[in-house]
Scaffold this motif. Sequence first.
Motif, PDB file in Angstrom:
ATOM      1  N   LEU A  55       0.815  -1.214   0.000  1.00 57.29           N
ATOM      2  CA  LEU A  55       0.000   0.000   0.000  1.00 57.29           C
ATOM      3  C   LEU A  55       0.849   1.265   0.000  1.00 57.29           C
ATOM      4  O   LEU A  55       0.356   2.355  -0.276  1.00 57.29           O
ATOM      5  CB  LEU A  55      -0.960  -0.005   1.196  1.00 57.29           C
ATOM      6  CG  LEU A  55      -0.368  -0.029   2.603  1.00 57.29           C
ATOM      7  CD1 LEU A  55      -0.120   1.361   3.142  1.00 57.29           C
ATOM      8  CD2 LEU A  55      -1.300  -0.766   3.539  1.00 57.29           C
ATOM      9  N   VAL A  78      -5.876  -4.873   1.801  1.00 56.73           N
ATOM     10  CA  VAL A  78      -7.261  -4.861   1.315  1.00 56.73           C
ATOM     11  C   VAL A  78      -7.524  -3.556   0.563  1.00 56.73           C
ATOM     12  O   VAL A  78      -8.232  -3.524  -0.439  1.00 56.73           O
ATOM     13  CB  VAL A  78      -8.276  -5.096   2.476  1.00 56.73           C
ATOM     14  CG1 VAL A  78      -8.249  -3.984   3.497  1.00 56.73           C
ATOM     15  CG2 VAL A  78      -9.686  -5.265   1.935  1.00 56.73           C
ATOM     16  N   LEU A 102      -8.095  -9.715   7.105  1.00 55.15           N
ATOM     17  CA  LEU A 102      -7.682  -8.796   8.171  1.00 55.15           C
ATOM     18  C   LEU A 102      -8.855  -8.188   8.933  1.00 55.15           C
ATOM     19  O   LEU A 102      -8.681  -7.384   9.846  1.00 55.15           O
ATOM     20  CB  LEU A 102      -6.762  -7.698   7.615  1.00 55.15           C
ATOM     21  CG  LEU A 102      -7.109  -7.024   6.296  1.00 55.15           C
ATOM     22  CD1 LEU A 102      -8.326  -6.186   6.425  1.00 55.15           C
ATOM     23  CD2 LEU A 102      -5.927  -6.262   5.784  1.00 55.15           C
ATOM     24  N   HIS A 288       0.001   2.779  11.586  1.00 56.07           N
ATOM     25  CA  HIS A 288      -0.702   1.972  10.577  1.00 56.07           C
ATOM     26  C   HIS A 288      -0.476   0.476  10.840  1.00 56.07           C
ATOM     27  O   HIS A 288       0.013  -0.250   9.975  1.00 56.07           O
ATOM     28  CB  HIS A 288      -0.260   2.360   9.162  1.00 56.07           C
ATOM     29  CG  HIS A 288      -1.276   2.015   8.114  1.00 56.07           C
ATOM     30  ND1 HIS A 288      -1.457   2.751   6.961  1.00 56.07           N
ATOM     31  CD2 HIS A 288      -2.166   0.988   8.025  1.00 56.07           C
ATOM     32  CE1 HIS A 288      -2.407   2.191   6.233  1.00 56.07           C
ATOM     33  NE2 HIS A 288      -2.851   1.126   6.856  1.00 56.07           N
ATOM     34  N   ARG A 297      -0.917 -10.999   9.050  1.00 56.32           N
ATOM     35  CA  ARG A 297       0.090 -10.666   8.029  1.00 56.32           C
ATOM     36  C   ARG A 297       0.535 -11.921   7.277  1.00 56.32           C
ATOM     37  O   ARG A 297       0.848 -11.860   6.087  1.00 56.32           O
ATOM     38  CB  ARG A 297       1.259  -9.916   8.665  1.00 56.32           C
ATOM     39  CG  ARG A 297       0.875  -8.493   9.103  1.00 56.32           C
ATOM     40  CD  ARG A 297       0.591  -7.590   7.911  1.00 56.32           C
ATOM     41  NE  ARG A 297      -0.105  -6.369   8.272  1.00 56.32           N
ATOM     42  CZ  ARG A 297       0.477  -5.234   8.665  1.00 56.32           C
ATOM     43  NH1 ARG A 297       1.778  -5.168   8.753  1.00 56.32           N
ATOM     44  NH2 ARG A 297      -0.257  -4.181   8.940  1.00 56.32           N
TER      45      ARG A 297
HETATM   46  C1  DGY Z   1      -4.951  -2.656   4.255  1.00 57.85           C
HETATM   47  O1  DGY Z   1      -4.784  -3.852   4.019  1.00 57.85           O
HETATM   48  O2  DGY Z   1      -5.502  -1.900   3.480  1.00 57.85           O
HETATM   49  C2  DGY Z   1      -4.483  -2.186   5.570  1.00 57.85           C
HETATM   50  O3  DGY Z   1      -4.504  -0.821   5.692  1.00 57.85           O
HETATM   51  C3  DGY Z   1      -3.100  -2.722   5.865  1.00 57.85           C
HETATM   52  O4  DGY Z   1      -2.995  -2.756   7.214  1.00 57.85           O
END
Ligand code: DGY
Length: 324
Positions: A55, A78, A102, A288, A297
């Motif tokens: 990201l 995501v 997540l 973050h 993860r």
């Molecule tokens: C995401 O997957 O978009 C999250 O922000 C990563 O932690």
Amino acid sequence: MALVYITRHIPDIGINLLRAAGHTVDVSTKDGVLTPAELITALKAKPYDAVISLLTDTINKEVFDAVPTAKIFANYAVGYNNITLSDAKDAGVTITNTPGVLTDTVAEFTIALMLAVAKRIPESDAFTRKGMYEGWGPELFLGSDLKGKTLGILGAGRIGYEVARRAGLGLGMKIAYYDVNQMPQIENDFGAVFVPEVNDLLKIADVVTIHVPLLPTTEHLLNAERFALMKPSAYLINTSRGPVVDEDALVVALKNGVIRGAGIDVFEHEPKLAHGLVDLPNVIITPHIASASDETRNKMSEMAAQNAIDFLAGEVPDNVVALD
Ligand code: DGY
């Protein structure tokens, strides 16, 4: 077999999966985010067939042009606001993300931030560590209770729904939500009340939690005018994307008691923080990490890798992002 580039080291499980599928995997050796120039140079080095991006990588036409052989970018997140989808479409590149895995982790983190700010945990921890605790006091670090209070959820998708579960069933909060669509399931399961106007939700919520994606329509969804609508006793929690909040306006609102506190995991100009944010005692700031559990993860790594593997095998990956 294919050549895959990963823009930063991710948990081994995904890398091993790619190798077990017979692919050659190059991983950036930089312990940090590649600059746009470094990313382009890395991608031009070999005719990669697939890229696993993060990201923190800005993925646009320039990047697609640098590696015209790579027809899949599997984003390890995501969220995919780091990718210009129209450029991907023009370049004929498939984009995938990592939804679902997540959800629980981010929902737990959201609740953790909410409790931590309402109970003033980091503030009182710092006080105690500094040796300032001189004995129990009837008015020492008074915070807020959450039971019976209203949680206002902005964006009732997967994560918003799981936050509602924990806050409603676990903490006994009332749930109100705004979304572009009414969501019967969150209403049936947790008694959530749909509020069709953001402003109306802000007026009634004791805690506002943000779970919308970053889109042109959600940028600065919370700004000075909207903070002014919130209760002075209210808290703001943001575990979605930083630019959804006007961070300078948040600093002013926290400083002037327009709202009582905030728990912020994402920032408008990451990794930079708005001027004055770190000086405020009534904000909790985390880097973050809402999805940063070992379990999640690893799952994100597996999922991003599997998306690339499926694409390279000529199949449609499970998590293709719509480009229109
Ligand atoms: C995401 O997957 O978009 C999250 O922000 C990563 O932690």
